[in-house]
Design an enzyme around this catalytic site. Sequence first.
Site, short mmCIF file in Angstrom:
data_model
loop_
_atom_site.label_atom_id
_atom_site.label_comp_id
_atom_site.label_asym_id
_atom_site.label_seq_id
_atom_site.Cartn_x
_atom_site.Cartn_y
_atom_site.Cartn_z
N GLY A 160 0.84 -1.20 0.00
CA GLY A 160 0.00 0.00 0.00
C GLY A 160 0.87 1.24 0.00
CB CYS A 171 4.97 2.22 7.32
SG CYS A 171 4.58 3.72 6.42
CG LEU A 172 6.54 0.90 1.33
CD1 LEU A 172 6.01 1.18 -0.07
CD2 LEU A 172 7.66 -0.13 1.29
CG HIS A 201 -0.82 1.56 7.25
ND1 HIS A 201 0.08 1.06 8.17
CD2 HIS A 201 -0.09 2.34 6.40
CE1 HIS A 201 1.29 1.54 7.90
NE2 HIS A 201 1.21 2.30 6.83
CD GLU A 202 -1.01 2.48 2.69
OE1 GLU A 202 -0.44 3.58 2.67
OE2 GLU A 202 -0.42 1.42 2.98
CG HIS A 226 0.45 7.11 5.30
ND1 HIS A 226 1.56 7.48 6.01
CD2 HIS A 226 0.57 5.78 5.08
CE1 HIS A 226 2.33 6.42 6.22
NE2 HIS A 226 1.74 5.37 5.67
CD GLN A 286 3.35 5.84 2.63
OE1 GLN A 286 2.37 5.34 2.08
NE2 GLN A 286 4.31 5.11 3.18
NI NI Z 1 2.54 3.43 5.61
#
Ligand code: NI
Length: 167
Positions: A46, A91-92, A133-134, A137, A51
């Site tokens: 995701g 998370c990236l 989660h996304e 952000h 991000q």
């Molecule tokens: Ni994330």
Amino acid sequence: MALLNILHYPDPRLHKVATPVASVDDSIRRLISDMAETMYAAPGIGLAATQVDVHKRVIVVDVSEKGDELQAFVNPVILERNGEAEREEGCLSVPGIYDKVTRADQIVVEALDRHGNPFRLQAEGLLATCIQHEMDHLVGKVFVEYLSPLKQNRIKTKLRKRARTTL
Ligand code: NI
């Protein structure tokens, strides 16, 4: 298509609040394609526009095993939340850090697709976790903010140290 640069926690730009997309045009479709390419290359399941330092309400998700079920959500809204599930998240934007977060186990989400058409989706399990989660952000929230202040400080120290030693 292009690979986009992913911001790393604790970059303050990860805490910006995204604004709704006024119209799903070619620039938004290009953003979705670039975000998807960036997510698959990472690899991740995701990615939120926040991000990649684009503060618009757009997320992409693919929780399939083969990575061939891309879902894009423009202006997503959660209409219903049911149950609770604790799942280990990563998370990236927080590389190498994984920890448990409790979220709704089932959600109903409404959004626009890449053509601007509204759709409604009932999601559960990993997909529900990933969408929540996304969407966090998009309001400037990173998953580590669910952890204790002590853990958050440890993670910040670790990632700052890593950033200084990465050439
Ligand atoms: Ni994330």
